[in-house]
Design a protein around this motif. Structure first.
Motif, PDB file in Angstrom:
ATOM      1  N   GLY A 139       0.832  -1.200   0.000  1.00 31.99           N
ATOM      2  CA  GLY A 139       0.000   0.000   0.000  1.00 31.99           C
ATOM      3  C   GLY A 139       0.866   1.248   0.000  1.00 31.99           C
ATOM      4  N   GLY A 140       0.303   2.317   0.505  1.00 30.03           N
ATOM      5  CA  GLY A 140       1.019   3.581   0.565  1.00 30.03           C
ATOM      6  C   GLY A 140       0.665   4.335   1.829  1.00 30.03           C
ATOM      7  N   LEU A 141       1.627   5.090   2.349  1.00 24.87           N
ATOM      8  CA  LEU A 141       1.411   5.933   3.522  1.00 24.87           C
ATOM      9  C   LEU A 141       1.951   7.324   3.222  1.00 24.87           C
ATOM     10  CD1 LEU A 141       2.543   3.498   6.374  1.00 24.87           C
ATOM     11  CD2 LEU A 141       0.196   4.144   5.773  1.00 24.87           C
ATOM     12  N   THR A 142       1.434   8.303   3.943  1.00 21.37           N
ATOM     13  CA  THR A 142       1.920   9.671   3.844  1.00 21.37           C
ATOM     14  C   THR A 142       2.421  10.087   5.215  1.00 21.37           C
ATOM     15  OG1 THR A 142       0.307  10.173   2.125  1.00 21.37           O
ATOM     16  CG2 THR A 142       1.314  12.046   3.265  1.00 21.37           C
ATOM     17  N   GLU A 143       3.658  10.586   5.261  1.00 16.49           N
ATOM     18  CA  GLU A 143       4.213  11.087   6.509  1.00 16.49           C
ATOM     19  C   GLU A 143       4.336  12.600   6.403  1.00 16.49           C
ATOM     20  OE1 GLU A 143       8.101  10.437   9.325  1.00 16.49           O
ATOM     21  OE2 GLU A 143       8.411  10.899   7.202  1.00 16.49           O
ATOM     22  N   THR A 144       3.815  13.303   7.403  1.00 15.81           N
ATOM     23  CA  THR A 144       3.995  14.745   7.504  1.00 15.81           C
ATOM     24  C   THR A 144       4.900  15.011   8.698  1.00 15.81           C
ATOM     25  OG1 THR A 144       1.804  15.160   6.568  1.00 15.81           O
ATOM     26  CG2 THR A 144       2.851  16.978   7.763  1.00 15.81           C
ATOM     27  N   VAL A 145       6.020  15.662   8.442  1.00 15.82           N
ATOM     28  CA  VAL A 145       7.001  15.994   9.483  1.00 15.82           C
ATOM     29  C   VAL A 145       6.821  17.455   9.845  1.00 15.82           C
ATOM     30  CG1 VAL A 145       9.457  16.113  10.050  1.00 15.82           C
ATOM     31  CG2 VAL A 145       8.614  14.306   8.533  1.00 15.82           C
ATOM     32  N   ALA A 146       6.771  17.751  11.129  1.00 11.86           N
ATOM     33  CA  ALA A 146       6.650  19.131  11.615  1.00 11.86           C
ATOM     34  C   ALA A 146       7.932  19.482  12.364  1.00 11.86           C
ATOM     35  CB  ALA A 146       5.443  19.253  12.541  1.00 11.86           C
ATOM     36  N   ARG A 147       8.494  20.655  12.031  1.00 11.83           N
ATOM     37  CA  ARG A 147       9.742  21.049  12.687  1.00 11.83           C
ATOM     38  C   ARG A 147       9.921  22.556  12.584  1.00 11.83           C
ATOM     39  NH1 ARG A 147      13.706  22.201   9.007  1.00 11.83           N
ATOM     40  NH2 ARG A 147      13.298  21.593   6.858  1.00 11.83           N
ATOM     41  N   ARG A 148      10.953  23.027  13.249  1.00  8.15           N
ATOM     42  CA  ARG A 148      11.369  24.422  13.111  1.00  8.15           C
ATOM     43  C   ARG A 148      12.604  24.441  12.232  1.00  8.15           C
ATOM     44  NH1 ARG A 148       9.277  28.352  16.910  1.00  8.15           N
ATOM     45  NH2 ARG A 148      11.008  29.587  16.127  1.00  8.15           N
ATOM     46  N   ALA A 149      12.594  25.288  11.234  1.00 15.05           N
ATOM     47  CA  ALA A 149      13.755  25.449  10.345  1.00 15.05           C
ATOM     48  C   ALA A 149      14.864  26.178  11.114  1.00 15.05           C
ATOM     49  CB  ALA A 149      13.341  26.253   9.110  1.00 15.05           C
ATOM     50  N   PRO A 150      16.100  26.095  10.640  1.00 16.08           N
ATOM     51  CA  PRO A 150      17.206  26.784  11.320  1.00 16.08           C
ATOM     52  C   PRO A 150      16.957  28.279  11.512  1.00 16.08           C
ATOM     53  CG  PRO A 150      18.071  25.260   9.699  1.00 16.08           C
ATOM     54  CD  PRO A 150      16.574  25.281   9.516  1.00 16.08           C
ATOM     55  N   ASP A 151      16.191  28.894  10.618  1.00 19.41           N
ATOM     56  CA  ASP A 151      15.910  30.325  10.773  1.00 19.41           C
ATOM     57  C   ASP A 151      14.716  30.590  11.698  1.00 19.41           C
ATOM     58  OD1 ASP A 151      13.688  29.647   9.260  1.00 19.41           O
ATOM     59  OD2 ASP A 151      14.228  30.887   7.535  1.00 19.41           O
ATOM     60  N   GLY A 152      14.162  29.523  12.317  1.00 18.43           N
ATOM     61  CA  GLY A 152      13.081  29.681  13.285  1.00 18.43           C
ATOM     62  C   GLY A 152      11.679  29.532  12.724  1.00 18.43           C
ATOM     63  N   ARG A 153      11.538  29.453  11.408  1.00 17.02           N
ATOM     64  CA  ARG A 153      10.206  29.306  10.813  1.00 17.02           C
ATOM     65  C   ARG A 153       9.613  27.936  11.141  1.00 17.02           C
ATOM     66  NH1 ARG A 153      10.326  28.452   5.634  1.00 17.02           N
ATOM     67  NH2 ARG A 153      12.528  27.989   5.681  1.00 17.02           N
ATOM     68  N   ALA A 154       8.295  27.883  11.280  1.00 14.30           N
ATOM     69  CA  ALA A 154       7.578  26.621  11.431  1.00 14.30           C
ATOM     70  C   ALA A 154       7.430  25.998  10.044  1.00 14.30           C
ATOM     71  CB  ALA A 154       6.209  26.859  12.051  1.00 14.30           C
ATOM     72  N   VAL A 155       7.782  24.724   9.922  1.00 19.29           N
ATOM     73  CA  VAL A 155       7.810  24.052   8.627  1.00 19.29           C
ATOM     74  C   VAL A 155       7.137  22.695   8.731  1.00 19.29           C
ATOM     75  CG1 VAL A 155       9.347  23.088   6.857  1.00 19.29           C
ATOM     76  CG2 VAL A 155      10.001  25.168   8.046  1.00 19.29           C
ATOM     77  N   THR A 156       6.404  22.322   7.688  1.00 19.81           N
ATOM     78  CA  THR A 156       5.932  20.941   7.544  1.00 19.81           C
ATOM     79  C   THR A 156       6.445  20.414   6.211  1.00 19.81           C
ATOM     80  OG1 THR A 156       3.823  21.603   6.570  1.00 19.81           O
ATOM     81  CG2 THR A 156       3.854  21.245   8.953  1.00 19.81           C
ATOM     82  N   GLU A 157       6.773  19.143   6.200  1.00 21.03           N
ATOM     83  CA  GLU A 157       7.232  18.464   4.989  1.00 21.03           C
ATOM     84  C   GLU A 157       6.374  17.221   4.813  1.00 21.03           C
ATOM     85  OE1 GLU A 157      11.160  17.448   6.177  1.00 21.03           O
ATOM     86  OE2 GLU A 157      11.960  19.451   5.802  1.00 21.03           O
ATOM     87  N   VAL A 158       5.889  16.995   3.613  1.00 18.37           N
ATOM     88  CA  VAL A 158       5.039  15.838   3.332  1.00 18.37           C
ATOM     89  C   VAL A 158       5.818  14.861   2.461  1.00 18.37           C
ATOM     90  CG1 VAL A 158       2.874  15.061   2.309  1.00 18.37           C
ATOM     91  CG2 VAL A 158       2.965  17.259   3.509  1.00 18.37           C
ATOM     92  N   HIS A 159       5.830  13.597   2.894  1.00 18.53           N
ATOM     93  CA  HIS A 159       6.554  12.549   2.180  1.00 18.53           C
ATOM     94  C   HIS A 159       5.583  11.413   1.848  1.00 18.53           C
ATOM     95  CE1 HIS A 159      10.351  14.436   3.367  1.00 18.53           C
ATOM     96  NE2 HIS A 159       9.779  14.598   4.538  1.00 18.53           N
ATOM     97  N   GLY A 160       5.338  11.187   0.568  1.00 16.42           N
ATOM     98  CA  GLY A 160       4.533  10.054   0.141  1.00 16.42           C
ATOM     99  C   GLY A 160       5.418   8.820   0.063  1.00 16.42           C
TER     100      GLY A 160
END
Length: 159
Positions: free
Chosen positions: A86-107
């Protein structure tokens, strides 16, 4: 081609040092070890412990379409997971080095893996039309899950 000196010794692999992705891939490929454990629960993602020892825990998870985890980390644990089918989607939540809030989506599709370490905040979901199966390896802390929510300014915040 590599030149190997005559006095080279082959040292047996230390299982404790094997990368968790290698462990997850090994278990994923050996369906006979876990086939009898696989279930799907219509109400929540299914999980079953395949094997554990003093170093790690290996878990099997069955995901029906739409099932997901909440945003979480695994406290002090590190590890990896591999999609068996099958397939899954992972969403990673983190703070970038410059302090911004970031999400990354990986299929992720069959055979693909993701690695995590202490404080790695993510959610995993089955967004596809078919059931999915995955194998997860947890080291140094087991499968503990700490809940988070995502603040668009502060990033992941423990709940």
């Amino acid at each position: 081609m590599f030149a190997v000196p005559d006095n080279t010794l082959v040292i047996a692999e230390n299982p404790a040092l094997r990368h968790p992705v290698r462990v997850a891939l090994e278990f994923a490929a050996d369906r006979g070890r876990w086939r009898h454990l696989l279930r799907y629960d219509p109400d929540q993602r299914f999980s079953a412990l395949i094997e554990s020892d003093e170093r790690q825990e290996v878990w099997l998870m069955g995901w029906l379409p739409g099932q997901h985890t909440d945003l979480h980390d695994h406290a002090f644990a590190s590890g990896a997971f591999t999609v068996v089918s099958g397939g899954l989607t992972e969403t990673v939540a983190r703070r970038a080095p410059d302090g911004r809030a970031v999400t990354e989506v990986h299929g992720l599709s069959t055979g693909q893996s993701r690695v995590f370490g202490p404080g790695y905040v993510h959610e995993v979901r089955n967004d596809g039309p078919d059931p999915a199966v995955s194998v997860h390896v947890y080291r140094d802390g087991g499968r503990e899950m700490r809940s988070f929510h995502f603040d668009p300014v502060a990033g992941p915040v423990q709940s």
